[in-house]
Design a protein around this motif. Structure first.
Motif, PDB file in Angstrom:
ATOM      1  N   MET A  28     -42.999  50.776  -4.988  1.00 12.67           N
ATOM      2  CA  MET A  28     -43.340  50.199  -6.304  1.00 12.67           C
ATOM      3  C   MET A  28     -43.486  51.506  -7.300  1.00 12.67           C
ATOM      4  N   ALA A  29     -43.344  52.549  -7.252  1.00  8.85           N
ATOM      5  CA  ALA A  29     -43.879  53.590  -7.731  1.00  8.85           C
ATOM      6  C   ALA A  29     -43.023  53.401  -9.089  1.00  8.85           C
ATOM      7  N   GLY A  30     -43.630  53.710 -10.316  1.00 10.73           N
ATOM      8  CA  GLY A  30     -42.847  53.287 -11.352  1.00 10.73           C
ATOM      9  C   GLY A  30     -42.541  52.311 -12.217  1.00 10.73           C
ATOM     10  N   SER A  31     -42.764  51.140 -11.392  1.00  9.49           N
ATOM     11  CA  SER A  31     -42.568  49.944 -11.823  1.00  9.49           C
ATOM     12  C   SER A  31     -43.841  49.060 -11.830  1.00  9.49           C
ATOM     13  N   ALA A  32     -43.874  47.970 -12.600  1.00  8.52           N
ATOM     14  CA  ALA A  32     -45.114  47.210 -12.986  1.00  8.52           C
ATOM     15  C   ALA A  32     -45.575  46.681 -11.706  1.00  8.52           C
ATOM     16  N   GLU A  33     -46.672  46.582 -11.429  1.00  5.97           N
ATOM     17  CA  GLU A  33     -47.278  45.725 -10.479  1.00  5.97           C
ATOM     18  C   GLU A  33     -48.292  44.771 -10.936  1.00  5.97           C
ATOM     19  N   TYR A  34     -48.063  43.316 -10.112  1.00  6.41           N
ATOM     20  CA  TYR A  34     -48.623  42.152 -10.734  1.00  6.41           C
ATOM     21  C   TYR A  34     -50.069  41.966  -9.814  1.00  6.41           C
ATOM     22  N   TYR A  35     -51.063  41.288 -10.222  1.00  8.04           N
ATOM     23  CA  TYR A  35     -51.871  40.916  -9.333  1.00  8.04           C
ATOM     24  C   TYR A  35     -52.413  39.371  -9.768  1.00  8.04           C
ATOM     25  N   TYR A  36     -52.635  38.628  -8.733  1.00  9.52           N
ATOM     26  CA  TYR A  36     -53.305  37.207  -9.100  1.00  9.52           C
ATOM     27  C   TYR A  36     -54.896  37.427  -9.064  1.00  9.52           C
ATOM     28  N   ASN A  37     -55.639  37.022 -10.158  1.00 15.70           N
ATOM     29  CA  ASN A  37     -57.129  37.097 -10.259  1.00 15.70           C
ATOM     30  C   ASN A  37     -57.638  35.777  -9.791  1.00 15.70           C
ATOM     31  N   LEU A  38     -58.294  35.883  -8.575  1.00 16.82           N
ATOM     32  CA  LEU A  38     -59.187  34.580  -7.889  1.00 16.82           C
ATOM     33  C   LEU A  38     -60.179  34.121  -8.841  1.00 16.82           C
ATOM     34  N   THR A  39     -60.848  34.745  -9.703  1.00 17.17           N
ATOM     35  CA  THR A  39     -61.774  34.229 -10.308  1.00 17.17           C
ATOM     36  C   THR A  39     -61.414  33.399 -11.639  1.00 17.17           C
ATOM     37  N   ASN A  40     -60.402  33.717 -12.187  1.00 20.45           N
ATOM     38  CA  ASN A  40     -59.872  32.924 -13.476  1.00 20.45           C
ATOM     39  C   ASN A  40     -58.539  32.310 -13.330  1.00 20.45           C
ATOM     40  N   GLY A  41     -57.674  32.535 -12.248  1.00 18.77           N
ATOM     41  CA  GLY A  41     -56.490  32.006 -12.056  1.00 18.77           C
ATOM     42  C   GLY A  41     -55.034  32.620 -12.826  1.00 18.77           C
ATOM     43  N   THR A  42     -55.612  33.862 -13.373  1.00 17.90           N
ATOM     44  CA  THR A  42     -54.545  34.310 -14.304  1.00 17.90           C
ATOM     45  C   THR A  42     -53.770  35.503 -13.339  1.00 17.90           C
ATOM     46  N   VAL A  43     -52.506  35.607 -13.950  1.00 19.30           N
ATOM     47  CA  VAL A  43     -51.969  36.965 -13.544  1.00 19.30           C
ATOM     48  C   VAL A  43     -52.101  37.957 -14.196  1.00 19.30           C
ATOM     49  N   GLU A  44     -52.409  39.271 -13.587  1.00 21.63           N
ATOM     50  CA  GLU A  44     -52.588  40.539 -14.391  1.00 21.63           C
ATOM     51  C   GLU A  44     -51.358  41.573 -14.249  1.00 21.63           C
ATOM     52  N   GLU A  45     -50.890  42.080 -15.474  1.00 24.91           N
ATOM     53  CA  GLU A  45     -50.156  43.214 -14.931  1.00 24.91           C
ATOM     54  C   GLU A  45     -50.813  44.565 -14.804  1.00 24.91           C
ATOM     55  N   GLY A  46     -50.999  45.067 -13.939  1.00 19.91           N
ATOM     56  CA  GLY A  46     -51.674  46.413 -13.385  1.00 19.91           C
ATOM     57  C   GLY A  46     -53.032  45.858 -13.099  1.00 19.91           C
ATOM     58  N   ARG A  47     -53.791  46.669 -12.405  1.00 16.86           N
ATOM     59  CA  ARG A  47     -55.085  46.292 -12.026  1.00 16.86           C
ATOM     60  C   ARG A  47     -56.068  46.396 -13.161  1.00 16.86           C
ATOM     61  N   GLN A  48     -56.768  45.128 -13.592  1.00 17.60           N
ATOM     62  CA  GLN A  48     -57.631  44.974 -14.670  1.00 17.60           C
ATOM     63  C   GLN A  48     -58.917  44.557 -14.303  1.00 17.60           C
ATOM     64  N   SER A  49     -58.662  43.864 -13.350  1.00 18.06           N
ATOM     65  CA  SER A  49     -60.258  43.529 -12.520  1.00 18.06           C
ATOM     66  C   SER A  49     -60.576  44.269 -11.419  1.00 18.06           C
ATOM     67  N   HIS A  50     -61.669  43.735 -10.931  1.00 18.41           N
ATOM     68  CA  HIS A  50     -62.083  44.405  -9.754  1.00 18.41           C
ATOM     69  C   HIS A  50     -61.331  44.143  -8.550  1.00 18.41           C
ATOM     70  N   GLY A  51     -61.146  44.952  -7.558  1.00 21.76           N
ATOM     71  CA  GLY A  51     -60.205  44.709  -6.538  1.00 21.76           C
ATOM     72  C   GLY A  51     -60.621  43.352  -5.681  1.00 21.76           C
ATOM     73  N   SER A  52     -61.929  43.037  -5.646  1.00 26.25           N
ATOM     74  CA  SER A  52     -62.321  41.958  -5.021  1.00 26.25           C
ATOM     75  C   SER A  52     -62.073  40.624  -5.431  1.00 26.25           C
ATOM     76  N   GLU A  53     -61.635  40.755  -6.743  1.00 24.28           N
ATOM     77  CA  GLU A  53     -61.041  39.121  -7.482  1.00 24.28           C
ATOM     78  C   GLU A  53     -59.691  39.204  -7.398  1.00 24.28           C
ATOM     79  N   LEU A  54     -58.828  40.060  -6.836  1.00 19.48           N
ATOM     80  CA  LEU A  54     -57.338  40.114  -7.054  1.00 19.48           C
ATOM     81  C   LEU A  54     -56.630  39.914  -5.521  1.00 19.48           C
ATOM     82  N   MET A  55     -55.705  39.405  -5.659  1.00 18.48           N
ATOM     83  CA  MET A  55     -54.573  39.369  -4.696  1.00 18.48           C
ATOM     84  C   MET A  55     -53.456  40.309  -4.982  1.00 18.48           C
ATOM     85  N   GLY A  56     -52.851  41.024  -4.353  1.00 17.97           N
ATOM     86  CA  GLY A  56     -51.632  41.967  -4.634  1.00 17.97           C
ATOM     87  C   GLY A  56     -51.833  43.186  -4.040  1.00 17.97           C
TER      88      GLY A  56
END
Length: 74
Positions: free
Chosen positions: A1-29
């Motif tokens: 996945m190097a060089g491409s965007a990674e997306y994460y599902y935020n378990l706390t607020n139910g949103t999708v984040e582009e890149g790691r924006q929240s604490h890892g314990s709140e994320l799936m991905g």
């Protein structure tokens, strides 16, 4: 996945984040696409159900058959 965007599902607020924006314990991905991240909970539920079925079959292996049940019915 190097060089491409990674997306994460935020378990706390139910949103999708582009890149790691929240604490890892709140994320799936990470996931390869926004759509894949949006389906994170459904994917996890399906995977868990499959694993539970496999565990049940594993735990039942070697148990004596139920009385009165023909081998064809198992």
């Amino acid at each position: 996945m190097a060089g491409s965007a990674e997306y994460y599902y935020n378990l706390t607020n139910g949103t999708v984040e582009e890149g790691r924006q929240s604490h890892g314990s709140e994320l799936m991905g990470p996931y390869a696409s926004r759509e894949e991240a949006q389906r994170a909970l459904d994917s996890a539920a399906a995977r868990n159900e499959k694993w539970e079925d496999e565990d049940e079959k594993w735990e039942e292996w070697g148990e004596p058959p139920d009385e009165g049940v023909s081998p064809e019915a198992r």
